[in-house]
Design a protein around this motif. Sequence first.
Motif, PDB file in Angstrom:
ATOM      1  N   ARG A 227      72.396  45.157 -43.755  1.00 21.65           N
ATOM      2  CA  ARG A 227      72.528  47.025 -44.002  1.00 21.65           C
ATOM      3  C   ARG A 227      74.138  47.474 -43.679  1.00 21.65           C
ATOM      4  O   ARG A 227      73.783  48.542 -44.302  1.00 21.65           O
ATOM      5  N   GLY A 228      74.471  46.771 -42.538  1.00 22.62           N
ATOM      6  CA  GLY A 228      75.351  47.726 -41.975  1.00 22.62           C
ATOM      7  C   GLY A 228      76.694  47.328 -43.322  1.00 22.62           C
ATOM      8  O   GLY A 228      77.358  48.826 -43.032  1.00 22.62           O
ATOM      9  N   ALA A 229      76.947  45.791 -43.815  1.00 24.57           N
ATOM     10  CA  ALA A 229      77.933  46.007 -44.305  1.00 24.57           C
ATOM     11  C   ALA A 229      77.670  46.997 -46.055  1.00 24.57           C
ATOM     12  O   ALA A 229      78.583  47.523 -46.359  1.00 24.57           O
ATOM     13  N   ILE A 230      75.859  47.375 -46.281  1.00 23.53           N
ATOM     14  CA  ILE A 230      75.655  48.203 -47.402  1.00 23.53           C
ATOM     15  C   ILE A 230      76.780  49.325 -47.208  1.00 23.53           C
ATOM     16  O   ILE A 230      76.606  50.392 -47.920  1.00 23.53           O
ATOM     17  N   GLY A 231      75.409  49.717 -45.940  1.00 29.12           N
ATOM     18  CA  GLY A 231      75.857  50.928 -45.448  1.00 29.12           C
ATOM     19  C   GLY A 231      75.019  51.664 -45.820  1.00 29.12           C
ATOM     20  O   GLY A 231      74.229  51.745 -45.709  1.00 29.12           O
ATOM     21  N   GLY A 232      75.827  53.098 -46.617  1.00 36.14           N
ATOM     22  CA  GLY A 232      75.538  54.419 -46.657  1.00 36.14           C
ATOM     23  C   GLY A 232      74.128  54.387 -48.380  1.00 36.14           C
ATOM     24  O   GLY A 232      74.306  55.531 -49.383  1.00 36.14           O
ATOM     25  N   ARG A 233      74.881  53.124 -48.868  1.00 35.36           N
ATOM     26  CA  ARG A 233      75.119  52.843 -50.673  1.00 35.36           C
ATOM     27  C   ARG A 233      73.645  52.877 -51.088  1.00 35.36           C
ATOM     28  O   ARG A 233      73.037  51.929 -50.157  1.00 35.36           O
ATOM     29  N   PRO A 234      73.235  53.332 -52.944  1.00 36.36           N
ATOM     30  CA  PRO A 234      72.239  53.149 -52.895  1.00 36.36           C
ATOM     31  C   PRO A 234      72.125  51.605 -53.350  1.00 36.36           C
ATOM     32  O   PRO A 234      73.190  51.169 -53.667  1.00 36.36           O
ATOM     33  N   VAL A 235      71.050  51.229 -53.597  1.00 37.36           N
ATOM     34  CA  VAL A 235      70.842  48.819 -53.942  1.00 37.36           C
ATOM     35  C   VAL A 235      69.939  48.893 -54.949  1.00 37.36           C
ATOM     36  O   VAL A 235      68.932  49.347 -54.698  1.00 37.36           O
ATOM     37  N   LEU A 236      70.564  48.635 -56.187  1.00 36.30           N
ATOM     38  CA  LEU A 236      69.729  48.190 -56.940  1.00 36.30           C
ATOM     39  C   LEU A 236      69.602  45.940 -56.504  1.00 36.30           C
ATOM     40  O   LEU A 236      70.961  45.439 -56.746  1.00 36.30           O
ATOM     41  N   LEU A 237      67.820  45.216 -56.218  1.00 38.38           N
ATOM     42  CA  LEU A 237      68.050  44.318 -56.322  1.00 38.38           C
ATOM     43  C   LEU A 237      67.656  43.789 -57.745  1.00 38.38           C
ATOM     44  O   LEU A 237      66.755  44.260 -58.046  1.00 38.38           O
ATOM     45  N   ALA A 238      68.340  42.761 -58.588  1.00 40.87           N
ATOM     46  CA  ALA A 238      68.289  42.165 -59.743  1.00 40.87           C
ATOM     47  C   ALA A 238      67.232  40.644 -59.471  1.00 40.87           C
ATOM     48  O   ALA A 238      68.092  39.693 -58.550  1.00 40.87           O
ATOM     49  N   ALA A 239      66.244  40.718 -59.102  1.00 39.73           N
ATOM     50  CA  ALA A 239      65.153  39.199 -58.216  1.00 39.73           C
ATOM     51  C   ALA A 239      65.317  38.087 -59.604  1.00 39.73           C
ATOM     52  O   ALA A 239      63.974  38.756 -59.977  1.00 39.73           O
ATOM     53  N   SER A 240      65.072  37.214 -58.620  1.00 37.61           N
ATOM     54  CA  SER A 240      64.664  36.414 -59.291  1.00 37.61           C
ATOM     55  C   SER A 240      65.669  35.940 -60.807  1.00 37.61           C
ATOM     56  O   SER A 240      64.644  35.669 -61.650  1.00 37.61           O
ATOM     57  N   THR A 241      66.885  36.817 -61.235  1.00 39.73           N
ATOM     58  CA  THR A 241      66.348  36.778 -62.746  1.00 39.73           C
ATOM     59  C   THR A 241      67.073  35.463 -63.643  1.00 39.73           C
ATOM     60  O   THR A 241      67.746  34.227 -62.811  1.00 39.73           O
ATOM     61  N   HIS A 242      66.787  35.442 -64.673  1.00 39.24           N
ATOM     62  CA  HIS A 242      67.298  34.381 -65.848  1.00 39.24           C
ATOM     63  C   HIS A 242      68.259  34.430 -66.802  1.00 39.24           C
ATOM     64  O   HIS A 242      68.927  35.687 -66.584  1.00 39.24           O
ATOM     65  N   PRO A 243      68.535  33.498 -67.171  1.00 39.53           N
ATOM     66  CA  PRO A 243      70.340  33.558 -67.803  1.00 39.53           C
ATOM     67  C   PRO A 243      69.625  34.271 -68.772  1.00 39.53           C
ATOM     68  O   PRO A 243      68.669  34.594 -69.448  1.00 39.53           O
ATOM     69  N   GLY A 244      70.802  35.139 -69.195  1.00 41.57           N
ATOM     70  CA  GLY A 244      70.446  36.104 -70.790  1.00 41.57           C
ATOM     71  C   GLY A 244      70.389  37.748 -70.097  1.00 41.57           C
ATOM     72  O   GLY A 244      69.890  38.968 -70.511  1.00 41.57           O
ATOM     73  N   GLU A 245      69.738  37.660 -68.952  1.00 44.89           N
ATOM     74  CA  GLU A 245      69.215  38.989 -67.824  1.00 44.89           C
ATOM     75  C   GLU A 245      70.152  39.609 -67.508  1.00 44.89           C
ATOM     76  O   GLU A 245      70.751  40.702 -67.453  1.00 44.89           O
ATOM     77  N   GLU A 246      71.353  39.046 -66.786  1.00 44.58           N
ATOM     78  CA  GLU A 246      72.112  39.333 -66.004  1.00 44.58           C
ATOM     79  C   GLU A 246      72.808  40.932 -66.557  1.00 44.58           C
ATOM     80  O   GLU A 246      72.646  41.571 -66.096  1.00 44.58           O
ATOM     81  N   ALA A 247      73.941  39.895 -67.968  1.00 46.36           N
ATOM     82  CA  ALA A 247      74.526  41.656 -68.267  1.00 46.36           C
ATOM     83  C   ALA A 247      73.531  42.194 -68.986  1.00 46.36           C
ATOM     84  O   ALA A 247      73.940  43.524 -68.526  1.00 46.36           O
ATOM     85  N   GLN A 248      72.702  42.358 -69.091  1.00 53.92           N
ATOM     86  CA  GLN A 248      71.978  43.575 -69.988  1.00 53.92           C
ATOM     87  C   GLN A 248      71.609  44.435 -68.332  1.00 53.92           C
ATOM     88  O   GLN A 248      71.663  45.755 -68.057  1.00 53.92           O
ATOM     89  N   ILE A 249      70.979  43.875 -67.133  1.00 51.79           N
ATOM     90  CA  ILE A 249      71.455  44.432 -65.915  1.00 51.79           C
ATOM     91  C   ILE A 249      72.716  45.318 -65.608  1.00 51.79           C
ATOM     92  O   ILE A 249      72.887  46.396 -65.374  1.00 51.79           O
ATOM     93  N   MET A 250      73.804  44.392 -66.023  1.00 55.98           N
ATOM     94  CA  MET A 250      75.004  45.011 -65.086  1.00 55.98           C
ATOM     95  C   MET A 250      75.383  45.571 -66.460  1.00 55.98           C
ATOM     96  O   MET A 250      76.021  46.843 -65.588  1.00 55.98           O
TER      97      MET A 250
END
Length: 421
Positions: A227-250
């Motif tokens: 949390r200290g490293a993140i600071g006050g930034r909003p965070v989106l977690l893409a949890a347990s992703t599979h091939p083909g999903e990461e590009a769409q999420i990014m």
Amino acid sequence: MSGAWHHLAGLAAPALRWNLRRRVARDKEDPARLAEREGHGAARPPGRLIWLHAASVGESLAILPLMEALAARDPALTMLVTTGTVTSARLLPQRLPDALRGRVLHRYAPLDVPAWVARFLDGWRPDAAGFVESELWPNTLAATHGRGIPLALLNARISDRTAARWGRWAPGFARDLLGRFRLIMPRSAQDAARLQALGAQGLTPPGDLKLAAPPLPVDAAALTELRGAIGGRPVLLAASTHPGEEAQIMAAAAELRGSWPQLLTILAPRHPERGAELGEAPRRSLGQGPDAGPLYIADTMGEMGLLYRAADIAFIGGSLVPHGGQNPLEAARLGCPMIFGPHMENFQEASGGLLAAGGARQVQDAAALAATMADMLTHPDASAAMARAAGAWVSSASDLPGRMAEALLALVGPDGAVEKA
């Protein structure tokens, strides 16, 4: 068909032994414990012993509340847990509560070769056996049943496709296989109907054990540091992703940064070894924390409790591609607002229940993902209310481990004498 399977599995033993050695080279088997896959390594303690078999990480962690309930009801009971993956063998000891240490033994499950299963049963001599979800190995079930050991199928599930295939091509085999179970506790009403159509008996009212799992643990110091490293930034977690999903999420995250330029996206791939292929960004497996850039790759095992607690929104992976989705209940227990895609077939009951309770949001394709995430970030109070609704829905199954433990213990007499059918 069961006779043919018995014969073929025996003939396949040399090839299976070769494949085990091959899997060692890929870190899919533990070389120091390879003999357990052939039924060696029994060290049965005196007294009552219940054998619980769970395929992998999700199933083995789901039975933690059941094991606690069993231990509370029978102080003399020992539990033998078998799994089939290296990851589950490494993670289970870390997750055991102190009250279960010394009372839970782990072994790798023997492969479904008659001689190997016989060796395992000769050594352990369980008083009852519970198989979790869809672990239906014909030789193992036949040998266990043949020794008079009562069998239970816990959190039983069967997909539409599998049920249709069995009903069409092997109805007698399915009926015989399911008939070996004295007790079947289905995960959902849909699973119960499919199992009953295949001839299953001894069905109890449905209930999903994964709803009753405890919240994922966290290392408090690691959470403070992240949390200290993140600071006050909003965070989106893409949890347990599979091939083909990461590009769409990014791509969706890139759209969001027009309005939220400080947005941090954390990619946590379902298979951490894929971390290196997900882009040029700090990687947790290398001991790195998030920097000022837009991406952080959390390619480690056993830290989802940390990541959900650090996130403002979680996208549940395996759902934008036709994988069937990953477990949405972990986010629900930790109060993390969640969103998932259209492919949640593996968790149909859980995802449907969460949506009906107002505890999650679902998008039908990647095009809708950015707009939905933007709405959730814009209205944090509504997102928080959604997370509370998810938590309330999950807590509804709190009595299930106790009911399951009592049903399982009822198969065994007070001094280890098996209850007669």
